[in-house]
Design a protein around this motif. Structure first.
Motif, PDB file in Angstrom:
ATOM      1  N   LEU A  66      -6.055 -23.218   2.062  1.00 27.54           N
ATOM      2  CA  LEU A  66      -5.867 -21.755   1.246  1.00 27.54           C
ATOM      3  C   LEU A  66      -4.913 -20.710   0.402  1.00 27.54           C
ATOM      4  CD1 LEU A  66      -9.023 -19.754   3.987  1.00 27.54           C
ATOM      5  CD2 LEU A  66      -9.814 -20.793   1.411  1.00 27.54           C
ATOM      6  N   ASP A  67      -5.052 -19.876  -0.440  1.00 27.36           N
ATOM      7  CA  ASP A  67      -3.860 -19.913  -0.681  1.00 27.36           C
ATOM      8  C   ASP A  67      -3.078 -18.571   0.351  1.00 27.36           C
ATOM      9  OD1 ASP A  67      -2.130 -18.499  -2.938  1.00 27.36           O
ATOM     10  OD2 ASP A  67      -3.648 -17.440  -4.506  1.00 27.36           O
ATOM     11  N   ALA A  68      -1.904 -18.615   0.552  1.00 28.60           N
ATOM     12  CA  ALA A  68      -1.547 -17.864   1.323  1.00 28.60           C
ATOM     13  C   ALA A  68      -0.422 -16.999   0.558  1.00 28.60           C
ATOM     14  CB  ALA A  68      -0.222 -18.423   2.435  1.00 28.60           C
ATOM     15  N   SER A  69      -0.356 -17.330  -1.075  1.00 32.64           N
ATOM     16  CA  SER A  69       0.046 -15.529  -1.567  1.00 32.64           C
ATOM     17  C   SER A  69      -0.764 -14.539  -1.554  1.00 32.64           C
ATOM     18  CB  SER A  69       0.131 -16.448  -3.004  1.00 32.64           C
ATOM     19  OG  SER A  69      -0.705 -16.140  -3.925  1.00 32.64           O
ATOM     20  N   THR A 115      -8.222 -13.949   9.117  1.00 32.81           N
ATOM     21  CA  THR A 115      -7.593 -13.930   7.985  1.00 32.81           C
ATOM     22  C   THR A 115      -7.757 -15.133   6.970  1.00 32.81           C
ATOM     23  OG1 THR A 115      -5.459 -13.694   9.055  1.00 32.81           O
ATOM     24  CG2 THR A 115      -5.207 -14.937   7.690  1.00 32.81           C
ATOM     25  N   VAL A 116      -8.037 -16.550   7.748  1.00 30.27           N
ATOM     26  CA  VAL A 116      -9.405 -17.583   7.039  1.00 30.27           C
ATOM     27  C   VAL A 116     -10.793 -16.237   6.314  1.00 30.27           C
ATOM     28  CG1 VAL A 116     -10.662 -19.709   6.748  1.00 30.27           C
ATOM     29  CG2 VAL A 116      -8.604 -18.563   7.971  1.00 30.27           C
ATOM     30  N   SER A 117     -11.114 -15.801   7.403  1.00 31.80           N
ATOM     31  CA  SER A 117     -12.185 -15.089   6.372  1.00 31.80           C
ATOM     32  C   SER A 117     -12.337 -14.643   5.569  1.00 31.80           C
ATOM     33  CB  SER A 117     -13.121 -14.255   7.749  1.00 31.80           C
ATOM     34  OG  SER A 117     -14.066 -13.815   6.989  1.00 31.80           O
ATOM     35  N   GLU A 147     -10.365 -11.471  -0.269  1.00 35.46           N
ATOM     36  CA  GLU A 147      -9.261 -10.526  -0.361  1.00 35.46           C
ATOM     37  C   GLU A 147      -7.544  -9.951  -0.127  1.00 35.46           C
ATOM     38  OE1 GLU A 147     -11.009  -8.960   3.889  1.00 35.46           O
ATOM     39  OE2 GLU A 147     -13.078  -8.657   2.442  1.00 35.46           O
ATOM     40  N   ILE A 148      -7.194  -9.492  -0.531  1.00 33.46           N
ATOM     41  CA  ILE A 148      -5.689  -9.121  -0.538  1.00 33.46           C
ATOM     42  C   ILE A 148      -5.360  -9.123   1.601  1.00 33.46           C
ATOM     43  CG2 ILE A 148      -3.145  -8.494  -0.948  1.00 33.46           C
ATOM     44  CD1 ILE A 148      -4.453  -8.642  -3.741  1.00 33.46           C
ATOM     45  N   LEU A 149      -4.357  -9.640   2.046  1.00 33.25           N
ATOM     46  CA  LEU A 149      -4.483  -9.011   3.620  1.00 33.25           C
ATOM     47  C   LEU A 149      -2.619  -8.651   3.001  1.00 33.25           C
ATOM     48  CD1 LEU A 149      -5.766 -11.818   5.306  1.00 33.25           C
ATOM     49  CD2 LEU A 149      -6.831 -10.004   4.873  1.00 33.25           C
ATOM     50  N   LYS A 150      -2.457  -7.030   4.410  1.00 34.93           N
ATOM     51  CA  LYS A 150      -1.327  -6.560   4.551  1.00 34.93           C
ATOM     52  C   LYS A 150      -1.269  -7.176   5.930  1.00 34.93           C
ATOM     53  CE  LYS A 150      -1.338  -3.737   0.901  1.00 34.93           C
ATOM     54  NZ  LYS A 150      -0.804  -2.788   0.334  1.00 34.93           N
ATOM     55  N   ILE A 151      -0.284  -7.964   6.368  1.00 41.63           N
ATOM     56  CA  ILE A 151       0.694  -8.520   7.764  1.00 41.63           C
ATOM     57  C   ILE A 151       1.557  -8.456   8.327  1.00 41.63           C
ATOM     58  CG2 ILE A 151       0.035 -10.295   9.340  1.00 41.63           C
ATOM     59  CD1 ILE A 151      -2.748 -11.272   8.372  1.00 41.63           C
ATOM     60  N   PHE A 152       1.478  -7.668   9.414  1.00 43.54           N
ATOM     61  CA  PHE A 152       3.326  -7.319  10.066  1.00 43.54           C
ATOM     62  C   PHE A 152       4.192  -8.553   9.886  1.00 43.54           C
ATOM     63  CE2 PHE A 152       0.797  -3.788  12.016  1.00 43.54           C
ATOM     64  CZ  PHE A 152       1.322  -2.485  11.315  1.00 43.54           C
ATOM     65  N   ASP A 153       5.170  -8.085   9.043  1.00 44.07           N
ATOM     66  CA  ASP A 153       6.442  -9.536   9.409  1.00 44.07           C
ATOM     67  C   ASP A 153       7.281  -8.794  10.526  1.00 44.07           C
ATOM     68  OD1 ASP A 153       7.157 -12.211   9.429  1.00 44.07           O
ATOM     69  OD2 ASP A 153       8.627 -11.417   7.507  1.00 44.07           O
ATOM     70  N   ASP A 154       7.345  -7.273  10.392  1.00 45.70           N
ATOM     71  CA  ASP A 154       8.628  -7.150  11.644  1.00 45.70           C
ATOM     72  C   ASP A 154       7.996  -7.091  12.864  1.00 45.70           C
ATOM     73  OD1 ASP A 154       6.839  -5.010  11.576  1.00 45.70           O
ATOM     74  OD2 ASP A 154       8.344  -3.239  11.454  1.00 45.70           O
ATOM     75  N   GLN A 155       6.888  -8.087  13.556  1.00 45.94           N
ATOM     76  CA  GLN A 155       7.084  -7.734  15.200  1.00 45.94           C
ATOM     77  C   GLN A 155       6.685  -8.859  15.910  1.00 45.94           C
ATOM     78  OE1 GLN A 155       2.762  -5.232  15.234  1.00 45.94           O
ATOM     79  NE2 GLN A 155       3.910  -3.792  14.323  1.00 45.94           N
TER      80      GLN A 155
END
Length: 187
Positions: free
Chosen positions: A137-140, A72-74, A80-88
């Protein structure tokens, strides 16, 4: 020889979460199925054995092997924009806690199945946001997604956190908090 096998929370279906060692296994993907089959073979071993199940391991990278926090940090450092699960839901495991537990199991020749994880219940998205904020870092740039949003070849169990009371009682296991693990990862 005393044999230790590392397994996973993915041996469970993810229907209930906070799984105990004796809960019914019912994997929802091939990875979980192969781990379940391997566990069955370990149980046939005629000498001392232990199965250590763990959940979403994180910590300082070792030999360039990243984890959800360091990836994530890297990625965010590269814009980069990341897509990460929020339903698990998981109970992430700090790598040094896992290592200490395995050493204890070997030293005590503790046989059976042990769940080794943290106690904080988090989604991968919550973990990623916490890592971003911790290092400033920008979490948005981290987008919440669900399993339905992502077309992946394999399903993932939704809720797999562990009940670690057996490890606490029999091994004296004590997990650091996710906040402390985050500090140790990026210190």
């Amino acid at each position: 020889s005393f044999f230790v096998f590392l397994s996973t929370d993915f041996v469970f279906s993810g229907e209930k979460g906070m799984c105990r060692e004796d809960d019914e296994r019912s994997p929802v993907n091939y990875y979980g199925e192969t781990k379940m089959l391997a566990e069955d073979e370990v149980k046939k071993y005629s000498f001392g054995w232990s199965i250590v199940r763990t959940v979403l391991v994180y910590g300082k990278p070792f030999q360039s092997r990243d984890n959800i926090l360091t990836r994530t940090v890297s990625a965010l450092q590269k814009g980069e924009i990341l897509k990460i699960f929020d339903d698990q839901v998981r109970t992430p495991t700090y790598v040094e806690d896992l290592a200490r537990a395995i050493v204890t199991i070997v030293e005590q020749r503790a046989t059976g199945i042990y769940h080794i994880s943290g106690e904080d219940v988090l989604t991968p998205y919550e973990m990623a946001v916490a890592a971003a904020k911790f290092v400033g870092l920008d979490a948005s740039k981290i987008e919440k997604v669900t399993e339905q949003d992502m077309q992946q070849p394999a399903r993932r169990p939704l809720k797999t956190g562990f009940d670690i009371s057996k490890a606490k009682k029999e091994l004296g296991y004590k997990a650091v908090s996710f906040e402390e693990g985050l500090k140790r990862t990026f210190a």
